[in-house]
Design a protein around this motif. Structure first.
Motif, PDB file in Angstrom:
ATOM      1  N   ALA A   1       5.993 -34.668 -72.693  1.00 59.02           N
ATOM      2  CA  ALA A   1       5.357 -34.928 -73.988  1.00 59.02           C
ATOM      3  C   ALA A   1       3.844 -35.053 -73.819  1.00 59.02           C
ATOM      4  N   LEU A   2       3.409 -35.671 -72.736  1.00 58.63           N
ATOM      5  CA  LEU A   2       1.968 -35.812 -72.482  1.00 58.63           C
ATOM      6  C   LEU A   2       1.311 -34.449 -72.294  1.00 58.63           C
ATOM      7  N   PHE A   3       1.955 -33.568 -71.546  1.00 60.54           N
ATOM      8  CA  PHE A   3       1.370 -32.250 -71.306  1.00 60.54           C
ATOM      9  C   PHE A   3       1.422 -31.376 -72.564  1.00 60.54           C
ATOM     10  N   THR A   4       2.403 -31.579 -73.408  1.00 55.00           N
ATOM     11  CA  THR A   4       2.510 -30.807 -74.639  1.00 55.00           C
ATOM     12  C   THR A   4       1.488 -31.255 -75.674  1.00 55.00           C
ATOM     13  N   HIS A   5       1.378 -32.574 -75.879  1.00 54.36           N
ATOM     14  CA  HIS A   5       0.539 -33.112 -76.950  1.00 54.36           C
ATOM     15  C   HIS A   5      -0.827 -33.595 -76.483  1.00 54.36           C
ATOM     16  N   LYS A   6      -1.057 -33.653 -75.189  1.00 58.08           N
ATOM     17  CA  LYS A   6      -2.321 -34.090 -74.564  1.00 58.08           C
ATOM     18  C   LYS A   6      -2.569 -35.593 -74.733  1.00 58.08           C
ATOM     19  N   SER A   7      -1.816 -36.270 -75.580  1.00 57.21           N
ATOM     20  CA  SER A   7      -1.977 -37.703 -75.796  1.00 57.21           C
ATOM     21  C   SER A   7      -0.701 -38.241 -76.433  1.00 57.21           C
ATOM     22  N   ILE A   8      -0.193 -39.368 -75.889  1.00 60.53           N
ATOM     23  CA  ILE A   8       0.992 -39.983 -76.481  1.00 60.53           C
ATOM     24  C   ILE A   8       0.787 -41.483 -76.591  1.00 60.53           C
ATOM     25  N   LYS A   9       1.512 -42.078 -77.527  1.00 67.37           N
ATOM     26  CA  LYS A   9       1.462 -43.519 -77.741  1.00 67.37           C
ATOM     27  C   LYS A   9       2.787 -44.104 -77.263  1.00 67.37           C
ATOM     28  N   THR A  10       2.725 -45.060 -76.341  1.00 64.13           N
ATOM     29  CA  THR A  10       3.929 -45.658 -75.774  1.00 64.13           C
ATOM     30  C   THR A  10       3.607 -47.098 -75.381  1.00 64.13           C
ATOM     31  N   THR A  11       4.551 -47.777 -74.755  1.00 67.83           N
ATOM     32  CA  THR A  11       4.279 -49.149 -74.326  1.00 67.83           C
ATOM     33  C   THR A  11       3.388 -49.126 -73.089  1.00 67.83           C
ATOM     34  N   GLU A  12       2.701 -50.227 -72.839  1.00 71.24           N
ATOM     35  CA  GLU A  12       1.802 -50.300 -71.684  1.00 71.24           C
ATOM     36  C   GLU A  12       2.557 -50.091 -70.383  1.00 71.24           C
ATOM     37  N   THR A  13       3.744 -50.680 -70.282  1.00 74.60           N
ATOM     38  CA  THR A  13       4.521 -50.571 -69.044  1.00 74.60           C
ATOM     39  C   THR A  13       4.892 -49.117 -68.761  1.00 74.60           C
ATOM     40  N   LYS A  14       5.347 -48.419 -69.786  1.00 75.07           N
ATOM     41  CA  LYS A  14       5.705 -47.014 -69.592  1.00 75.07           C
ATOM     42  C   LYS A  14       4.471 -46.179 -69.268  1.00 75.07           C
ATOM     43  N   ALA A  15       3.339 -46.484 -69.890  1.00 74.11           N
ATOM     44  CA  ALA A  15       2.114 -45.728 -69.621  1.00 74.11           C
ATOM     45  C   ALA A  15       1.650 -45.946 -68.178  1.00 74.11           C
ATOM     46  N   LYS A  16       1.743 -47.174 -67.716  1.00 73.66           N
ATOM     47  CA  LYS A  16       1.317 -47.461 -66.338  1.00 73.66           C
ATOM     48  C   LYS A  16       2.243 -46.820 -65.325  1.00 73.66           C
ATOM     49  N   ARG A  17       3.544 -46.719 -65.644  1.00 76.35           N
ATOM     50  CA  ARG A  17       4.479 -46.070 -64.733  1.00 76.35           C
ATOM     51  C   ARG A  17       4.371 -44.551 -64.816  1.00 76.35           C
ATOM     52  N   LEU A  18       3.908 -44.042 -65.972  1.00 70.84           N
ATOM     53  CA  LEU A  18       3.776 -42.593 -66.157  1.00 70.84           C
ATOM     54  C   LEU A  18       2.553 -42.039 -65.440  1.00 70.84           C
TER      55      LEU A  18
END
Length: 189
Positions: free
Chosen positions: A27-44
């Motif tokens: 999803a990040l590579f498709t949309h260039k930006s995604i909104k998620t929880t901080e924990t998921k963003a840090k693990r991503l």
């Protein structure tokens, strides 16, 4: 063997966590930006940056390594053909995490993770050893116009040694008097 992360995993089991991170990366590579929880963003972040590093290499083996994580060929193609050339000059830090506040429903901390696609400005590398002769050379050239390069280098070495002795003397005096380095520098100036 890599050390496993401590604490609870995202989604439950390790296989579910891998799938969740792979879908977030797609999803990040498709949309260039995604909104998620901080924990998921840090693990991503490390997963996405590793995949971008593979895409920068661009060979067949790297493409197959990325396809092992992200199963969608169109996303992998977009990563290799569109995103990788944009970050080719960047040496790392391909993602940016911005905290957004808390989600209304469950008060979970939210964050936006996005790709950093701006062109990078090259850093100017400065060296202390090359800066000292440049500063000393213009001072000595007007005094003696017919000097050669060897005496100028010797003079700059002698000047540097004399400055080092002055600093050591000031430090020794400050230590003997019980003063701090900042007070010694203020008195020296």
């Amino acid at each position: 063997m890599p050390k496993p992360t401590k604490g609870p995993r995202l989604g439950g089991g390790p296989a579910h966590e891998r799938l969740l991170l792979a879908n977030l990366a797609a999803a990040l590579f498709t949309h260039k930006s995604i909104k998620t929880t901080e924990t998921k963003a840090k693990r991503l972040r490390p997963v996405a940056e590793r995949l971008i590093t593979f895409a920068k290499r661009g060979d067949l083996h790297a493409r197959r390594r990325v396809l092992a994580v992200i199963q969608d060929k169109t996303v992998v193609h977009e990563l290799f053909t569109q995103i990788a050339p944009l970050v080719a000059e960047r040496e790392g830090g391909y993602t940016r995490i911005t905290k957004l506040g808390y989600r209304k429903g469950d008060n979970a901390p939210m964050a936006q993770i996005e790709l950093v696609l701006e062109p990078v400005a090259p850093k100017v590398k400065s060296s202390k050893s090359s800066a000292a002769p440049k500063a000393a050379a213009p001072v000595e050239e007007p005094a003696a116009e017919e000097t050669t390069e060897a005496p100028a280098e010797e003079t700059s070495t002698e000047t540097a040694a004399a400055e080092a002795e002055v600093v050591e003397d000031a430090t020794a005096d400050a230590d003997a008097a019980g003063e701090t380095d900042a007070e010694a520098e203020a008195e020296k100036a």
